[in-house]
Design an enzyme around this catalytic site. Structure first.
Site, short mmCIF file in Angstrom:
data_model
loop_
_atom_site.label_atom_id
_atom_site.label_comp_id
_atom_site.label_asym_id
_atom_site.label_seq_id
_atom_site.Cartn_x
_atom_site.Cartn_y
_atom_site.Cartn_z
N GLU A 98 0.72 -1.14 0.18
CA GLU A 98 -0.15 -0.01 -0.06
C GLU A 98 0.85 1.06 -0.01
O GLU A 98 2.18 1.31 0.37
CB GLU A 98 -1.04 0.20 1.23
CG GLU A 98 -1.91 1.02 1.39
CD GLU A 98 -2.91 1.32 0.28
OE1 GLU A 98 -2.43 1.55 -0.73
OE2 GLU A 98 -4.07 1.26 0.60
N ASP A 99 0.33 2.31 -0.44
CA ASP A 99 1.12 3.77 -0.50
C ASP A 99 0.84 4.10 0.82
O ASP A 99 2.15 4.68 1.50
CB ASP A 99 0.48 4.59 -1.67
CG ASP A 99 -0.91 4.93 -1.62
OD1 ASP A 99 -1.69 4.27 -0.55
OD2 ASP A 99 -1.64 5.50 -2.07
N ASP A 102 -3.92 5.44 6.34
CA ASP A 102 -4.38 6.76 7.12
C ASP A 102 -5.35 6.22 8.38
O ASP A 102 -4.94 5.74 9.32
CB ASP A 102 -5.11 7.60 6.23
CG ASP A 102 -5.45 8.85 6.47
OD1 ASP A 102 -4.60 9.73 7.13
OD2 ASP A 102 -6.59 9.20 6.12
N PHE A 151 -1.48 15.96 4.35
CA PHE A 151 -1.83 15.40 3.20
C PHE A 151 -0.56 15.44 2.26
O PHE A 151 -0.14 16.49 1.68
CB PHE A 151 -3.12 16.14 2.59
CG PHE A 151 -3.87 15.39 1.49
CD1 PHE A 151 -4.56 14.23 2.02
CD2 PHE A 151 -3.39 15.51 -0.03
CE1 PHE A 151 -5.02 13.33 0.85
CE2 PHE A 151 -4.13 14.60 -0.90
CZ PHE A 151 -4.74 13.44 -0.29
N ARG A 164 0.42 12.24 -9.10
CA ARG A 164 0.91 10.99 -8.76
C ARG A 164 2.37 10.76 -9.57
O ARG A 164 3.22 9.94 -8.93
CB ARG A 164 0.11 9.68 -9.61
CG ARG A 164 -1.21 9.58 -8.93
CD ARG A 164 -1.83 8.33 -9.56
NE ARG A 164 -3.10 8.40 -9.22
CZ ARG A 164 -3.89 7.72 -7.92
NH1 ARG A 164 -2.97 7.41 -7.25
NH2 ARG A 164 -5.22 7.88 -7.91
P1 IMP Z 1 -7.65 4.72 5.01
O1 IMP Z 1 -8.60 3.68 4.44
O2 IMP Z 1 -8.09 6.13 5.58
O3 IMP Z 1 -6.36 3.93 5.61
O4 IMP Z 1 -6.93 5.49 3.45
C1 IMP Z 1 -5.89 4.85 2.70
C2 IMP Z 1 -6.02 5.53 1.37
O5 IMP Z 1 -6.41 6.97 1.53
C3 IMP Z 1 -4.66 5.51 0.70
O6 IMP Z 1 -4.57 4.18 -0.21
C4 IMP Z 1 -4.69 6.63 -0.11
O7 IMP Z 1 -5.09 6.34 -1.42
C5 IMP Z 1 -5.50 7.63 0.54
N1 IMP Z 1 -4.70 8.69 1.23
C6 IMP Z 1 -4.75 8.77 2.67
N2 IMP Z 1 -3.64 9.64 2.91
C7 IMP Z 1 -3.43 10.17 1.88
C8 IMP Z 1 -2.51 11.40 1.59
O8 IMP Z 1 -2.02 12.07 2.54
N3 IMP Z 1 -2.30 11.48 0.29
C9 IMP Z 1 -2.77 10.91 -0.79
N4 IMP Z 1 -3.63 9.82 -0.46
C10 IMP Z 1 -4.03 9.79 0.88
MG MG Z 2 -4.75 4.83 -2.45
#
Ligand code: IMP
Ligand code: MG
Length: 179
Positions: A98-99, A102, A151, A164
């Site tokens: 995963e990137d 959050d 962010f 990206r």
């Molecule tokens: P989660 O489900 O809240 O953990 O979110 C994960 C996804 O949200 C990641 O795979 C990203 O695509 C996106 N995301 C969360 N924070 C950021 C950020 O700071 N920049 C860009 N994408 C983010």
């Molecule tokens: Mg993502």
């Protein structure tokens, strides 16, 4: 640096160094296991490619896609599967790539559905982790960088599909998304 960015958070050099460290750990851990890496589209494409090129053991690579935030900068807790795997994972050693983690919603959903398919093991590697924003209990075995609650974009990460392809991780200026 591009005008929409506040500053570089993780430089090219830091990315390359940390990715080679992570690859050495994975080389040891998965030697002889023919692991299956599952990159989560589209944010983890560059990380997945660079990480797997840095491995010296054989492995396989697949991709899945889940719903994104669109113009929001926060997850609403709902996750939708957009593209599923085209191979079975029963008995396989799976690593989700995963990137960024959050809230943790995306990965806890993915891990749950993949576990139902009886893999031999399943672990998570993420390039970035924002632990301050975690909403669910989620074990993340490998973390590239722990970052503050900002962010970020670049190196695969987007804001509404932009930024990206920039090759470092940047903090996005607030004025870009607080309009
Ligand atoms: P989660 O489900 O809240 O953990 O979110 C994960 C996804 O949200 C990641 O795979 C990203 O695509 C996106 N995301 C969360 N924070 C950021 C950020 O700071 N920049 C860009 N994408 C983010
Ligand atoms: Mg993502």
């Amino acid at each position: 640096m591009y005008k929409d960015f506040e500053k570089v958070l993780v430089s090219k050099e830091q990315l390359a160094k940390r990715i080679s460290e992570l690859a050495s750990e994975l080389d040891k851990e998965y030697n002889g296991k023919n692991p299956l890496f599952i990159g989560i589209l589209k944010g983890s494409v560059f990380f997945t490619a660079d990480l797997l090129k840095a491995l010296t053991i054989p492995c396989q690579m697949e991709f899945m896609a889940v719903s994104s935030y669109g113009k929001e900068t926060k997850s609403n807790g709902e996750v939708k599967l957009i593209k599923d795997l085209s191979v079975p994972i029963e008995g396989r050693h799976v690593i989700i790539v995963e990137d960024i983690v959050d809230s943790g919603n995306t990965l806890s959903y993915l891990k749950r559905i993949l576990l139902q398919r009886n893999p031999a093991s399943i672990k998570i590697i993420t390039l970035l982790d924002k632990p301050d924003r975690r909403k669910v209990d989620l074990k993340v075995e490998y973390i590239g960088f722990t970052i503050p609650d900002e962010f970020v974009v670049g190196y695969g990460l987007d804001y509404d599909e932009d930024y990206r392809t920039f090759d470092e991780v940047y903090i996005l200026k607030r004025e870009v998304y607080e309009k």
